[in-house]
Design a protein around this motif. Sequence first.
Motif, PDB file in Angstrom:
ATOM      1  N   UNK A   1       1.007  -0.957  -0.001  1.00 51.95           N
ATOM      2  CA  UNK A   1       0.050   0.117   0.051  1.00 51.95           C
ATOM      3  C   UNK A   1       1.008   1.011   0.338  1.00 51.95           C
ATOM      4  N   UNK A   2       2.044   1.048   0.831  1.00 48.45           N
ATOM      5  CA  UNK A   2       3.020   2.135   0.794  1.00 48.45           C
ATOM      6  C   UNK A   2       3.691   2.038  -0.546  1.00 48.45           C
ATOM      7  N   UNK A   3       4.130   1.264  -1.313  1.00 50.24           N
ATOM      8  CA  UNK A   3       4.757   1.442  -2.210  1.00 50.24           C
ATOM      9  C   UNK A   3       4.081   2.285  -3.592  1.00 50.24           C
ATOM     10  N   UNK A   4       2.718   1.320  -3.383  1.00 53.00           N
ATOM     11  CA  UNK A   4       1.507   1.845  -4.419  1.00 53.00           C
ATOM     12  C   UNK A   4       1.195   3.704  -4.185  1.00 53.00           C
ATOM     13  N   UNK A   5       1.015   3.645  -2.509  1.00 53.16           N
ATOM     14  CA  UNK A   5       1.101   5.401  -3.147  1.00 53.16           C
ATOM     15  C   UNK A   5       1.996   5.627  -3.685  1.00 53.16           C
ATOM     16  N   UNK A   6       3.648   6.078  -3.030  1.00 53.49           N
ATOM     17  CA  UNK A   6       4.295   6.600  -3.701  1.00 53.49           C
ATOM     18  C   UNK A   6       4.384   6.267  -5.153  1.00 53.49           C
ATOM     19  N   UNK A   7       4.374   5.257  -5.907  1.00 52.19           N
ATOM     20  CA  UNK A   7       3.786   5.444  -7.224  1.00 52.19           C
ATOM     21  C   UNK A   7       3.443   5.914  -7.583  1.00 52.19           C
ATOM     22  N   UNK A   8       1.787   5.736  -7.360  1.00 49.86           N
ATOM     23  CA  UNK A   8       0.643   6.795  -7.620  1.00 49.86           C
ATOM     24  C   UNK A   8       1.402   8.298  -7.502  1.00 49.86           C
ATOM     25  N   UNK A   9       1.765   8.870  -6.605  1.00 47.29           N
ATOM     26  CA  UNK A   9       1.947   9.987  -6.555  1.00 47.29           C
ATOM     27  C   UNK A   9       2.739  10.741  -7.312  1.00 47.29           C
ATOM     28  N   UNK A  10       4.431   9.483  -7.685  1.00 48.18           N
ATOM     29  CA  UNK A  10       4.964   9.838  -8.458  1.00 48.18           C
ATOM     30  C   UNK A  10       4.563   9.782 -10.105  1.00 48.18           C
TER      31      UNK A  10
END
Length: 624
Positions: free
Chosen positions: A191-200
């Motif tokens: 979830x954390x990685x997904x949110x960071x990728x989405x933000x990026x």
Amino acid sequence: MQKKAEGVSLRETFALHRRAARDMRRVAPGCFAPFILCAVVEAASPYAVIWLSARLIDELSTLRRPEILGRWVLWTVAVSAAAGMLKAVLQRWKNVRSELFGKQDEVLYTENFLRMDYADCERQETRDLFSQIQQNANWSGWGFSCLTLFCTQAVQGITGILGAAALTVSLFTRKVPASAGRLTVLNHPIFLAGLLLLIAAFTCMGPALVGRANAIWNTLAEQVRFGNRVFSHFAFMQPGKKEEDMDRRMYRQGELAEHYLSTVNIFGMGSPIAKASYTIVGPSKALSAALSAILSGVVYLFVCLKALGGAFGIGSVTQYVSAVTTFSGNAALLLSTVSHMQANAEFLKTIYTFLDIPNSMYQGSLTTEKRSDRQYDVEFRDVSFRYPGSDIWALRHVNMRFKVGKRLAIVGENGSGKTTFIKLLCRLYDPQEGQILLNGIDIRKYRYDDYMGIFAVVFQDFQLLDQPLGANVAGSAAYDRARAEKALTDAGFGERLAAMEKGLDTMLYRELTEDGVELSGGEAQKIAIARALYKDAPFLILDEPTAALDPIAEAEIYSKFDEIAGDRTAIFISHRLSSCKFCDEIAVFDKGAVIQQGSHAALLADSGGKYCALWNAQAQYYTE
């Protein structure tokens, strides 16, 4: 068809902008300081308020202790007030510097024109290049004008990213407690990685879309430049110019301008610019804004779910949502600034193509001898010249030697090479063939500025500045007033000078002051002659010196010419052959060659010669 932009690499983009920033700092020291400071305060102050507000909301939603609430309120108000006052001060400084910055690039262009070889300065290619630079700036501020915007956006973006990162770290480190049940899944690294990728991803996609829109403007630059040329010439005709205003009224030029503007569709409906706006540019920027809104929604959902699970209090929701969305916005701002810089780099390349025009004329190293007896000997030895880009010889095999201290008149029909001869003598151009010698030495071997010092010239298209009369005559703010007055009197301006209340301190024209004096063409020409006399150079050259004078003023100038010239070598060009009678020698030009040379009497005695034919053609209007 739209021309596809070639693009500029990031390395070249940054190199061009670093160079541009150095050049602007040289002509305007400290010009970027207010923009940097204002950007830092503008980007950092919201984070302080966000953090303080989060603490206040946390206290309100939990213990509600009055003393703690009062402390947070006091800090919030104090920080907001201090930031507001600081921003106001910096904004005022920034506005003043911005107004000055907008004109400082003209210093660079002026310096370049003054440094440039006159041959390059007069070339049509150079004028077209400079016109492109002006039109690009007029269109959308491309070129140097963008530097302060890029500086502000880059500093604001970097400061914003650092501030947002500092406030957002705990969003990913705080865990949802086990008691939250299924919401503990939010602690999973996926979830954390997904949110960071989405933000990026969303952060990069927005600037990419904006960059695509900016690239379209590059492909339309040539059409826009042409459109700006048309509008600047027709739609913005300068009012107040008497000659232009009279022609417009007499020949109804306004109707012609209106017709041309209505038939040239550069910016109107159906134009390439309009089509690009609603097919590519508009949708791209709209989609970029939509992505930002979607990202904000996703961040709100994630943060609210973690708060619902008990990872942090309600106050932190405000902090994290604001910080994450601000982080994305600042990152997007930084990326879009880079994209915008790449678009601007194309226009900076045009600017530096102009600023990097090399000096090809040999500058020489010999010092021109300063002779008290003014004994300078000048010889044209088989000189031929044609203007750059032309196949026609303006001068061909010219051989001539000046008799020092004498009066030489140069006559001939229009286009015969008279003014070209003077330009070569003054070394505004170098001949393609032959040599021009000063005291037996090729003039190209003399220091250029030193050689120019021995000539005082009044050209046909001379220029007077909107400055005091005395400064115009002397070409300097500090000058010998008695010498300036004598030069004006010798040039026939004495009576007009005596009638001026402020004398030599009288401002010419009214561009810079309300009490400036407007001059007639003849008066301006007398001042130009006085300027040449003030310089007191060994060679006095007058190119059509009396063209704007009335017959009486002309006769006055010629009657005093020997006295005015003194021991100088005087050369003047004239179409009025009656003015040549007092000269020691007359050179007759025809089709770039000297076809006759001698005194007035000797040339007139040659009944089959060109001079005699010209004399008789003019004399018929004065004799019965």
